[in-house]
Design a protein around this motif. Structure first.
Motif, PDB file in Angstrom:
ATOM      1  N   GLN B  33      56.438  32.732  39.249  1.00  0.00           N
ATOM      2  CA  GLN B  33      57.255  31.894  38.371  1.00  0.00           C
ATOM      3  C   GLN B  33      58.682  32.406  38.222  1.00  0.00           C
ATOM      4  N   THR B  70      51.449  34.377  28.256  1.00  0.00           N
ATOM      5  CA  THR B  70      52.505  33.768  27.458  1.00  0.00           C
ATOM      6  C   THR B  70      53.508  34.828  26.995  1.00  0.00           C
ATOM      7  N   GLU B  95      63.229  27.305  34.987  1.00  0.00           N
ATOM      8  CA  GLU B  95      61.836  27.196  35.397  1.00  0.00           C
ATOM      9  C   GLU B  95      60.914  27.844  34.361  1.00  0.00           C
ATOM     10  N   ARG B  98      60.845  25.838  31.174  1.00  0.00           N
ATOM     11  CA  ARG B  98      60.050  24.618  31.355  1.00  0.00           C
ATOM     12  C   ARG B  98      58.564  24.931  31.165  1.00  0.00           C
ATOM     13  N   LEU B  99      58.118  26.024  31.776  1.00  0.00           N
ATOM     14  CA  LEU B  99      56.715  26.422  31.653  1.00  0.00           C
ATOM     15  C   LEU B  99      56.382  26.759  30.201  1.00  0.00           C
ATOM     16  N   GLU B 100      57.389  27.320  29.508  1.00  0.00           N
ATOM     17  CA  GLU B 100      57.213  27.742  28.127  1.00  0.00           C
ATOM     18  C   GLU B 100      56.939  26.548  27.219  1.00  0.00           C
ATOM     19  N   THR B 101      57.612  25.409  27.520  1.00  0.00           N
ATOM     20  CA  THR B 101      57.471  24.252  26.643  1.00  0.00           C
ATOM     21  C   THR B 101      56.221  23.433  26.966  1.00  0.00           C
ATOM     22  N   GLN B 102      55.598  23.714  28.094  1.00  0.00           N
ATOM     23  CA  GLN B 102      54.339  23.029  28.418  1.00  0.00           C
ATOM     24  C   GLN B 102      53.271  23.512  27.443  1.00  0.00           C
ATOM     25  N   HIS B 103      52.528  22.567  26.880  1.00  0.00           N
ATOM     26  CA  HIS B 103      51.528  22.997  25.918  1.00  0.00           C
ATOM     27  C   HIS B 103      50.350  23.684  26.584  1.00  0.00           C
ATOM     28  N   GLU B 104      49.852  23.037  27.629  1.00  0.00           N
ATOM     29  CA  GLU B 104      48.674  23.582  28.288  1.00  0.00           C
ATOM     30  C   GLU B 104      49.064  24.677  29.280  1.00  0.00           C
ATOM     31  N   GLU B 105      48.430  25.819  29.159  1.00  0.00           N
ATOM     32  CA  GLU B 105      48.561  26.839  30.191  1.00  0.00           C
ATOM     33  C   GLU B 105      47.940  26.256  31.451  1.00  0.00           C
ATOM     34  N   PRO B 106      48.496  26.514  32.622  1.00  0.00           N
ATOM     35  CA  PRO B 106      47.770  26.143  33.833  1.00  0.00           C
ATOM     36  C   PRO B 106      46.415  26.850  33.747  1.00  0.00           C
TER      37      PRO B 106
END
Lengths: 137, 246
Positions: B33, B70, B95, B98-106
């Motif tokens: 990432q 996280t 990048e 963006r990942l930080e604001t996604q609620h669901e962790e991959p």
């Protein structure tokens, strides 16, 4: 008119001495501008330190990749290519395609972008304008 | 873990167990990432240090791996914001944010993603453009979580020597842009040989030990076997991988 290649050799130094050397950046900017004005400059690029070098040889159809610059003093610099590649793997793959890799060595060295060059000078405390990005390389 | 004195309190034990089980996966994900080995490693280290204090205060989270992931990503963002000299800094920050604001962790349960990241990490550490000792050291650090001191002792070299090797290898990865990926099918076999050699060297170093810190060397054997088994699972069709196990 003939074309000539000017190869720059220098001893690698520690970061303090290197920072001192970066102070020539304004002089280089003037120099490059005057060369350009005189219609002499075809291209100028700075290479990253030799630590990031990789050598490629092809022997018996097998590609041999080794860390570091070429070290056989019998071999002489015979030419150069500048390639735009996504990453080192692509550059190594293309290097192995050169027939010269079959008897000689192709040393793959990353080129410092103009942005990075300016940044390196700034890190060393040299005041460089944003326009320098267009003038330096 | 065999023998060794386990930490008595449950928080230390939880951190130690997360370190053992999750570190390589979290690190691999963050390298991908953030696109920077050193940054990712520092951020993961920060996250584990923070875990000790935070878990003691708030209790051990239900999913320690997700917590560490996280926390490490936030540390990476902080470090990137402070460090202005990184190339493509803006791109990387965008990048990560963006990942930080996604609620669901991959999904951490997604076995294939995890396995793939570890494999990528192994191939990055064992890239042929890196000198063999550097490959071994990076593999042990990234996948085994061994400290520079432990690796230096195991290979009977001075710690600063090993430290320099590791720093240089990471710089080369960044400067020469050694990609973080599993090689294409046609290159795979050739690369795999190199990877196996590294695993073999690690095993040998542990197995032949007659001097030095014995404990660390047993750890090397264990680590090599673990890496070898990982390769077997990842590349079940390759005879040489299985050969190696005999």
């Amino acid at each position: 008119m003939s074309q000539y290649m000017l190869l720059v050799y220098e001893e690698e130094v520690d970061s303090a001495v290197q920072a001192e050397r970066e102070k020539v950046t304004p002089t280089l900017l003037e120099l490059h501008a005057s060369l350009r004005e005189a219609g002499l400059l075809v291209g100028v690029q700075r290479l990253r330190t030799v630590e990031s070098a990789t050598s490629v040889r092809v022997r018996d159809g097998q590609t041999e990749i080794t860390d570091g610059p070429f070290a056989v003093t019998k071999e002489i610099l015979a030419g150069y290519y500048i390639l735009d590649c996504a990453d080192l793997d692509e550059a190594l793959e293309q290097a192995a395609r050169l027939p010269m890799a079959g008897w000689g060595t192709v040393e793959v060295r990353p080129v410092v972008s103009a942005e990075e060059w300016v940044e390196m000078a700034r890190q060393a405390g040299v005041d460089v304008s944003d326009e320098a990005i267009n003038d330096l390389a | 873990m065999s023998g060794g004195a386990e930490p008595a309190d449950p928080v230390s034990a939880a951190v130690a167990s997360a370190f053992r089980d999750e570190r390589a996966i979290v690190l691999a994900t963050l390298i991908r990432q953030a696109g920077d080995f050193q940054l990712a490693e520092d951020a993961v280290q920060d996250a584990f240090e923070a875990a000790v204090a935070v878990w003691r205060r708030d209790g051990v989270p239900a999913n320690p791996g997700a917590w560490i992931t996280t926390a490490a990503r936030r540390r990476a963002i902080d470090r990137l914001r402070r460090n202005r000299s990184v190339a493509d800094r803006a791109e990387r920050l965008a990048e990560l944010t963006r990942l930080e604001t996604q609620h669901e962790e991959p999904s951490m349960e997604d076995e294939t993603t995890i396995v793939d990241d570890r494999l990528r990490l192994m191939f990055t550490c064992c890239h042929p453009a890196l000198a063999m000792p550097a490959r071994v050291a990076l593999t042990l650090r990234a996948l085994g979580g061994l400290t520079t001191g432990e690796i230096a002792r195991a290979f009977l070299v001075a710690e600063p020597t090993m430290g320099k090797r590791i720093v240089r290898a990471k710089r080369k990865i960044a400067e020469a842009r050694i990609p973080y990926r599993v090689p294409a099918d046609e290159e795979l076999l050739e690369r795999l040989r190199g990877v196996l050699r590294v695993v073999y060297l690690i095993f040998n170093e542990g197995y032949v030990a007659t001097e030095g810190d014995r404990l660390v060397r047993e750890e090397l054997c264990d680590e090599a076997i673990r890496l070898g088994e990982l390769l077997c699972r990842l590349m079940p069709d390759d005879a040489e991988v299985w050969d190696w196990r005999r």
